[in-house]
Design a protein around this motif. Structure first.
Motif, PDB file in Angstrom:
ATOM      1  N   HIS A 143     -58.527  -6.064   7.435  1.00 32.63           N
ATOM      2  CA  HIS A 143     -59.905  -5.653   7.697  1.00 32.63           C
ATOM      3  C   HIS A 143     -60.831  -5.856   6.502  1.00 32.63           C
ATOM      4  O   HIS A 143     -61.996  -5.458   6.551  1.00 32.63           O
ATOM      5  CB  HIS A 143     -59.924  -4.190   8.118  1.00 32.63           C
ATOM      6  N   LEU A 144     -60.352  -6.471   5.445  1.00 30.28           N
ATOM      7  CA  LEU A 144     -61.196  -6.729   4.282  1.00 30.28           C
ATOM      8  C   LEU A 144     -62.212  -7.825   4.579  1.00 30.28           C
ATOM      9  O   LEU A 144     -61.889  -8.820   5.239  1.00 30.28           O
ATOM     10  CB  LEU A 144     -60.338  -7.149   3.090  1.00 30.28           C
ATOM     11  N   GLN A 145     -63.433  -7.629   4.077  1.00 28.59           N
ATOM     12  CA  GLN A 145     -64.472  -8.639   4.241  1.00 28.59           C
ATOM     13  C   GLN A 145     -64.408  -9.617   3.062  1.00 28.59           C
ATOM     14  O   GLN A 145     -65.259  -9.619   2.182  1.00 28.59           O
ATOM     15  CB  GLN A 145     -65.840  -7.957   4.322  1.00 28.59           C
ATOM     16  N   LEU A 146     -63.365 -10.425   3.058  1.00 23.41           N
ATOM     17  CA  LEU A 146     -63.148 -11.398   1.993  1.00 23.41           C
ATOM     18  C   LEU A 146     -62.853 -12.755   2.605  1.00 23.41           C
ATOM     19  O   LEU A 146     -62.595 -12.877   3.805  1.00 23.41           O
ATOM     20  CB  LEU A 146     -61.969 -10.965   1.105  1.00 23.41           C
ATOM     21  N   ARG A 147     -62.888 -13.776   1.792  1.00 22.57           N
ATOM     22  CA  ARG A 147     -62.578 -15.120   2.285  1.00 22.57           C
ATOM     23  C   ARG A 147     -61.170 -15.143   2.874  1.00 22.57           C
ATOM     24  O   ARG A 147     -60.265 -14.436   2.403  1.00 22.57           O
ATOM     25  CB  ARG A 147     -62.724 -16.144   1.164  1.00 22.57           C
ATOM     26  N   ASP A 148     -60.988 -15.967   3.898  1.00 21.98           N
ATOM     27  CA  ASP A 148     -59.746 -15.943   4.671  1.00 21.98           C
ATOM     28  C   ASP A 148     -58.522 -16.254   3.822  1.00 21.98           C
ATOM     29  O   ASP A 148     -57.471 -15.631   3.986  1.00 21.98           O
ATOM     30  CB  ASP A 148     -59.831 -16.948   5.830  1.00 21.98           C
ATOM     31  N   ASP A 149     -58.622 -17.218   2.907  1.00 17.24           N
ATOM     32  CA  ASP A 149     -57.444 -17.597   2.131  1.00 17.24           C
ATOM     33  C   ASP A 149     -57.006 -16.464   1.217  1.00 17.24           C
ATOM     34  O   ASP A 149     -55.801 -16.229   1.031  1.00 17.24           O
ATOM     35  CB  ASP A 149     -57.685 -18.882   1.337  1.00 17.24           C
ATOM     36  N   LEU A 150     -57.966 -15.705   0.653  1.00 17.34           N
ATOM     37  CA  LEU A 150     -57.608 -14.575  -0.192  1.00 17.34           C
ATOM     38  C   LEU A 150     -57.032 -13.441   0.645  1.00 17.34           C
ATOM     39  O   LEU A 150     -56.043 -12.814   0.248  1.00 17.34           O
ATOM     40  CB  LEU A 150     -58.835 -14.089  -0.959  1.00 17.34           C
ATOM     41  N   ARG A 151     -57.622 -13.180   1.807  1.00 18.93           N
ATOM     42  CA  ARG A 151     -57.103 -12.128   2.680  1.00 18.93           C
ATOM     43  C   ARG A 151     -55.672 -12.449   3.130  1.00 18.93           C
ATOM     44  O   ARG A 151     -54.833 -11.553   3.257  1.00 18.93           O
ATOM     45  CB  ARG A 151     -58.029 -11.948   3.886  1.00 18.93           C
ATOM     46  N   THR A 152     -55.389 -13.726   3.354  1.00 19.47           N
ATOM     47  CA  THR A 152     -54.029 -14.137   3.718  1.00 19.47           C
ATOM     48  C   THR A 152     -53.057 -13.845   2.584  1.00 19.47           C
ATOM     49  O   THR A 152     -51.947 -13.338   2.809  1.00 19.47           O
ATOM     50  CB  THR A 152     -53.992 -15.630   4.057  1.00 19.47           C
ATOM     51  N   ARG A 153     -53.450 -14.145   1.343  1.00 18.30           N
ATOM     52  CA  ARG A 153     -52.596 -13.844   0.192  1.00 18.30           C
ATOM     53  C   ARG A 153     -52.319 -12.340   0.114  1.00 18.30           C
ATOM     54  O   ARG A 153     -51.178 -11.917  -0.090  1.00 18.30           O
ATOM     55  CB  ARG A 153     -53.287 -14.305  -1.101  1.00 18.30           C
ATOM     56  N   LEU A 154     -53.356 -11.542   0.280  1.00 22.97           N
ATOM     57  CA  LEU A 154     -53.194 -10.092   0.187  1.00 22.97           C
ATOM     58  C   LEU A 154     -52.291  -9.562   1.297  1.00 22.97           C
ATOM     59  O   LEU A 154     -51.505  -8.632   1.081  1.00 22.97           O
ATOM     60  CB  LEU A 154     -54.565  -9.408   0.265  1.00 22.97           C
ATOM     61  N   GLY A 155     -52.406 -10.144   2.470  1.00 26.76           N
ATOM     62  CA  GLY A 155     -51.591  -9.697   3.597  1.00 26.76           C
ATOM     63  C   GLY A 155     -50.108  -9.969   3.427  1.00 26.76           C
ATOM     64  O   GLY A 155     -49.288  -9.391   4.148  1.00 26.76           O
ATOM     65  N   GLN A 156     -49.744 -10.818   2.478  1.00 26.60           N
ATOM     66  CA  GLN A 156     -48.337 -11.108   2.217  1.00 26.60           C
ATOM     67  C   GLN A 156     -47.719 -10.138   1.210  1.00 26.60           C
ATOM     68  O   GLN A 156     -46.539 -10.250   0.883  1.00 26.60           O
ATOM     69  CB  GLN A 156     -48.204 -12.544   1.707  1.00 26.60           C
ATOM     70  N   SER A 157     -48.518  -9.175   0.744  1.00 22.83           N
ATOM     71  CA  SER A 157     -48.024  -8.169  -0.199  1.00 22.83           C
ATOM     72  C   SER A 157     -47.176  -7.131   0.518  1.00 22.83           C
ATOM     73  O   SER A 157     -47.186  -7.024   1.749  1.00 22.83           O
ATOM     74  CB  SER A 157     -49.209  -7.462  -0.885  1.00 22.83           C
ATOM     75  N   LEU A 158     -46.453  -6.345  -0.270  1.00 23.50           N
ATOM     76  CA  LEU A 158     -45.836  -5.133   0.245  1.00 23.50           C
ATOM     77  C   LEU A 158     -46.960  -4.117   0.430  1.00 23.50           C
ATOM     78  O   LEU A 158     -47.683  -3.814  -0.522  1.00 23.50           O
ATOM     79  CB  LEU A 158     -44.795  -4.617  -0.748  1.00 23.50           C
ATOM     80  N   ILE A 159     -47.138  -3.594   1.649  1.00 23.44           N
ATOM     81  CA  ILE A 159     -48.325  -2.804   1.976  1.00 23.44           C
ATOM     82  C   ILE A 159     -47.933  -1.367   2.311  1.00 23.44           C
ATOM     83  O   ILE A 159     -47.011  -1.130   3.102  1.00 23.44           O
ATOM     84  CB  ILE A 159     -49.081  -3.429   3.162  1.00 23.44           C
ATOM     85  N   PHE A 160     -48.660  -0.414   1.707  1.00 23.28           N
ATOM     86  CA  PHE A 160     -48.466   1.007   1.992  1.00 23.28           C
ATOM     87  C   PHE A 160     -49.820   1.669   2.223  1.00 23.28           C
ATOM     88  O   PHE A 160     -50.789   1.372   1.529  1.00 23.28           O
ATOM     89  CB  PHE A 160     -47.783   1.727   0.817  1.00 23.28           C
ATOM     90  N   GLU A 161     -49.855   2.586   3.184  1.00 24.54           N
ATOM     91  CA  GLU A 161     -51.022   3.444   3.354  1.00 24.54           C
ATOM     92  C   GLU A 161     -50.757   4.773   2.653  1.00 24.54           C
ATOM     93  O   GLU A 161     -49.757   5.435   2.914  1.00 24.54           O
ATOM     94  CB  GLU A 161     -51.308   3.712   4.834  1.00 24.54           C
ATOM     95  N   LEU A 162     -51.653   5.168   1.747  1.00 28.90           N
ATOM     96  CA  LEU A 162     -51.527   6.453   1.067  1.00 28.90           C
ATOM     97  C   LEU A 162     -52.136   7.554   1.929  1.00 28.90           C
ATOM     98  O   LEU A 162     -53.202   7.377   2.523  1.00 28.90           O
ATOM     99  CB  LEU A 162     -52.230   6.420  -0.291  1.00 28.90           C
TER     100      LEU A 162
END
Length: 233
Positions: A143-162
């Motif tokens: 849901h980040l308003q960032l360029r698609d290629d950067l959002r794709t990189r971020l989506g490949q991270s280990l993700i946690f909701e605090l």
């Protein structure tokens, strides 16, 4: 006698002051990424509502272990412009060899558009040299308003909701803070703090610190009238 207080700026965070709550898995992953041996590229993404502790934990790691982590706040346009220098330094480190420090990027959801290209370069460089990056935002990468290629990189991270602390967990944390200060704090005062002030734990702890200073300067116990006087000032 009045003492100068600045209740606009939260106190410097330290890991010892943190309350884990329901975030044990996320915070264990954060500690492992920062402290663990570098075995190649690694990225972690923490997201959650305001008050869930994202900024506290990133700043606390950078404050207590500056040799292992560098904190960069991307929240406001002017801050993002100032952040270009540390981002450039990290990128230069990546280009010269494997980095020793973990890059902690806060408020990614509010990053200035001008930094998006540099962040993308950072991710690509980190992948090549085995860098470590932690990002924090108010929403998940999708849901980040960032360029698609950067959002794709971020989506490949280990993700946690605090998860935000419960009222009881905040109450316990404030009591423990007061005990460390040697400040007897009645339940009535903590209840007042939790119902009348913004619920950010860092700011609530700063009010407790300020109440302790005021009580010491007046040589008086901490009472509700003294707390109200502090807040009014």
């Amino acid at each position: 006698m009045q003492i100068p207080l600045n209740l606009m700026e939260p106190p410097r965070p330290h890991l010892a002051d943190g309350v884990i709550g329901k975030n044990a898995a996320a915070l264990s992953a954060l500690a492992a990424l920062i402290e663990g041996p570098s075995t190649g590229f690694a990225s972690l993404f923490l997201w959650g509502a305001p008050g869930s502790g994202k900024t506290f934990w990133l700043r606390a790691w950078a404050e207590d272990h500056p040799e292992s982590a560098i904190y960069v706040d991307l929240k406001a346009p002017e801050l993002s412009q100032q952040a270009i220098d540390p981002l450039s330094r990290v990128l230069a480190q990546y280009q010269s060899g494997p980095p020793q420090t973990c890059l902690l990027l806060d408020h990614l959801d509010a990053a200035h558009a001008g930094t998006a290209g540099q962040l993308f370069q950072l991710y690509n460089a980190a992948r090549e040299v085995g860098g470590r990056i932690v990002c924090a935002a108010a929403c998940a990468p999708l849901h980040l308003q960032l360029r698609d290629d950067l959002r794709t990189r971020l989506g490949q991270s280990l993700i946690f909701e605090l998860q935000e602390l419960s009222d009881q967990e905040k109450r316990t944390a404030l009591q423990e803070r007061a005990m460390r200060l040697g400040l007897p704090l009645a339940d009535e005062l903590i209840g007042y703090l939790l119902t009348r002030l913004p619920r950010d734990l860092g700011r609530l702890m700063q009010v407790v610190d300020g109440l302790n200073e005021l009580a010491l300067s007046r040589q008086r116990p901490a009472t509700l009238p003294l707390l109200k006087e502090l807040l009014d000032s």
